[in-house]
Design an enzyme around this catalytic site. Structure first.
Site, short mmCIF file in Angstrom:
data_model
loop_
_atom_site.label_atom_id
_atom_site.label_comp_id
_atom_site.label_asym_id
_atom_site.label_seq_id
_atom_site.Cartn_x
_atom_site.Cartn_y
_atom_site.Cartn_z
N GLU A 101 0.86 -1.19 0.00
CA GLU A 101 0.00 0.00 0.00
C GLU A 101 0.89 1.23 0.00
OE1 GLU A 101 -3.56 0.21 2.42
OE2 GLU A 101 -3.57 -1.96 2.58
N HIS A 146 -9.16 9.76 2.49
CA HIS A 146 -8.74 8.67 1.59
C HIS A 146 -8.87 9.18 0.16
CE1 HIS A 146 -8.27 4.77 -0.27
NE2 HIS A 146 -7.93 4.27 0.91
N ARG A 195 -0.75 9.11 1.31
CA ARG A 195 -2.18 9.28 1.09
C ARG A 195 -2.60 10.75 0.97
NH1 ARG A 195 -5.75 5.35 4.79
NH2 ARG A 195 -4.92 3.78 3.39
N HIS A 201 -11.71 9.80 6.08
CA HIS A 201 -11.49 8.37 6.28
C HIS A 201 -11.06 7.99 7.69
CE1 HIS A 201 -10.52 4.31 5.04
NE2 HIS A 201 -9.26 4.45 5.39
N ARG A 205 -1.48 8.93 9.05
CA ARG A 205 -1.33 7.51 9.36
C ARG A 205 -0.84 6.73 8.14
NH1 ARG A 205 -4.98 3.15 8.64
NH2 ARG A 205 -6.29 4.73 7.67
C1 SIN Z 1 -7.60 0.91 2.31
O1 SIN Z 1 -7.88 -0.26 2.13
O2 SIN Z 1 -7.25 1.67 1.42
C2 SIN Z 1 -7.74 1.47 3.67
C3 SIN Z 1 -6.67 0.98 4.52
C4 SIN Z 1 -6.43 1.94 5.62
O3 SIN Z 1 -7.13 2.93 5.76
O4 SIN Z 1 -5.46 1.74 6.36
#
Ligand code: SIN
Length: 562
Positions: A120, A236, A282, A341, A376
């Site tokens: 991620e 998000h 993010r 988010h 985060r």
């Molecule tokens: C996501 O699946 O993009 C969210 C994961 C997160 O917020 O840590």
């Protein structure tokens, strides 16, 4: 609400856990080895933010990975505001806690028996374990099953926490609740753990379910708890953006597996904003999309090049959700936009979840222990709930053993104390950094607002608060919007106070209280850092602002004469 504390139902328990997401249920299971645990939850046990988590749990379990690397990525994302000691705890204790979750029966995706790791944004390694794109529901169901098998854990659903109860010595002795039929009850506990989750519903557009209105944070603030980092709200980048549809999360793991962001002409744009492209932190991706949308472009997440089988197998729920709204992601780019988010902010705690109120602990999204800093790292939140829930139980045992059982007479004292206590209209505010705490003196510019708030119905007020937060305290914040919104929220608190008779009214009051504090914090932090972006102060100011803002209600000094 007025009530007679001698009349209402009084329930006693060793541990009172407020909230039924990962932090709440994991803490409850751990505490059940030592005493009776009562879990209160606002709606059904599975109505939590945890249930909707898609990406997974970031944890250094792969042999190519290490807690040290996980630590570095977490600190990098946190933009100078992580507490390094707390981050060490997260990354080092995380693997053992995930091991416990596995032994409870949680099933994560594997290949030939080996756990699979996905990537991620802002992770230097593939370290996110997952259960297809429904990791949250797999964990939630595992914990619910375990609680169901425990004779020591009692779960009470549809139970709204109106307020925390504190006795004349300032100790938390439980919570006052309201059920759907309008019945109040008092839960008296030796230890109270707040695990009520986040507050995405403060904003018009959010990936969070309707329960996420920040009730725990607001109740803790009213009880005198310190709140920290309120200005840091994570947006998000990719929520489904279809007219009339809720902003469903389209997991960052989709980009981790090769999904790309494109405009209406199919052109990628992320390399204009960051060398890491779609896998930049993010906040950078969210603001890039916001900027593109502001220029009148459309933004899509394209996975059609990954192949039909791969998309359907790896992201079955996202595929289904898109199909529900007429978009087949295997052939058509998914329209996306940012949405609120995650709250990095929350009730300030130490590394064992302890708050400044004796007897009150907090873990998970409602808590702010410094692990996430200003931004985060993706998929660190589920791990946070596990690690710090466990630490609360280990730490509070000594206190639990010596703490008395509270009886109705203590409830009466607490209620009388609550009624007697009056608070200053201003909050106390300190900034906290490497050199300790420093008071901040602030004075708000008077700002005329044109909205008339008296007589607005609860639901209309909720919408007004949500749209003001989105427009004026959202991804990009400016002075005029912050001044206006703070004044509006202040007026809303005044207009809502004293008219709370139902959970819905209590929710909107909680929202207004938090909105006011968040707008105030965003106004005071005259820089941009992590998830907090000020158009009038677009750069980080490390010299003045590598610090946290900590808020609390200020009690009036008691008159020694009486
Ligand atoms: C996501 O699946 O993009 C969210 C994961 C997160 O917020 O840590």
């Amino acid at each position: 609400m007025t009530f007679d504390p001698r009349q209402i139902e009084c329930v006693t328990t060793d541990f009172l856990v407020l909230g039924s997401g990962i932090g709440g249920l994991f803490t409850a299971l751990k505490a059940s080895d030592y005493g009776l645990v009562t879990v209160l939850t606002k709606q059904k046990i599975e109505d939590t933010n945890t249930y909707f988590a898609q990406g997974g749990i970031a944890v250094a379990l792969d042999e190519q990975d290490s807690p040290k690397l996980h630590r570095e990525d977490t600190l990098q994302a946190g933009a100078g505001l992580c507490d390094e000691q707390v981050v060490d705890i997260l990354v080092n204790e995380g693997p053992a806690r995930v091991g416990e979750l596995l032994r409870m029966g949680a099933r994560f995706d594997r290949d030939k028996g080996n756990i699979l790791f996905t990537r991620e944004a802002a992770h230097s390694r593939s370290r996110v374990i997952h259960a297809s794109d429904a990791t949250g529901s797999e964990i939630q169901n595992t914990l619910i099953r375990q609680c169901g098998q425990s004779r020591e854990v009692k779960v009470v659903e549809n139970c709204f926490v109106l307020d925390l109860l504190t006795n004349p010595e300032g100790r938390c002795i439980g919570a006052l609740t309201l059920d759907r039929a309008g019945r109040m009850a008092a839960y008296l506990s030796r230890v109270t753990v707040l695990a009520t989750g986040g507050a995405g519903q403060l904003f018009l557009y959010t990936t969070n379910p309707p329960i996420a209105t920040g009730d725990g944070m607001a109740a803790a603030y009213r009880a005198g708890a310190q709140l920290m980092d309120l200005e840091f709200i994570q947006f998000h980048p990719t929520a489904l953006a279809i007219q009339g549809a809720p902003r469903h999360l389209i997991s960052e793991a989709v980009r981790g597996e090769g999904g790309v962001l494109v405009d209406q002409d199919g052109k990628r744009f992320m390399d204009k904003y960051d060398p890491a492209g779609e896998l930049a932190p993010r906040d950078i991706v969210a603001r890039a999309i916001w900027t593109e949308l502001g220029r009148g472009n459309q933004v899509y997440l394209d996975v059609s090049h990954l192949g039909t089988e791969r998309v359907r197998n790896r992201f079955p729920n996202i595929t289904r959700r898109c199909l529900d709204y007429g978009v087949d992601p295997t052939t058509t780019p998914i329209p996306v936009a940012p949405a609120a988010h995650y709250t990095m902010s929350g009730v300030r705690t130490g590394s064992h979840g302890q708050t400044n109120i004796p007897g009150l602990y907090a873990c998970g999204e409602v808590a702010c222990n410094g692990v996430h800093g200003a931004n985060r790292l993706a998929s660190n939140s589920l791990l946070d709930g596990l690690v710090f829930g466990d630490r609360i139980v280990r730490y509070c045992l000594a206190e639990w053993i010596t703490s008395p059982f509270w009886a109705r007479r203590h409830l009466v004292e607490a209620v009388l104390e609550g009624a007697r206590e009056d608070w200053e209209t201003e909050d106390s505010l300190v900034s906290w950094g490497p050199d300790g705490e420093r008071p901040i003196f602030y004075s708000w510019e008077p700002f005329a607002i044109d909205q008339q708030l008296e007589g607005i119905e609860t639901e209309e007020m909720r919408q007004l608060l949500q749209s003001t937060m989105w427009e004026e305290v959202g991804l990009v914040r400016g002075l005029q919007g912050l001044l206006h919104s703070r004044e509006l929220f202040q007026a809303a608190v005044g207009s809502l106070a004293g008219r709370v008779t139902s959970p819905a009214e209590a929710e909107v009051f909680n929202m207004a209280q938090l909105d006011r504090l968040i707008a105030g914090a965003a106004l005071i932090r005259t820089e941009s850092r992590g998830a907090h972006y000020r158009s009038d102060f677009p750069r980080a100011d490390n010299q003045n602002w590598e610090r946290h803002l900590v808020w609390a209600r200020r009690k009036k000094l008691k008159n020694p004469a009486g």
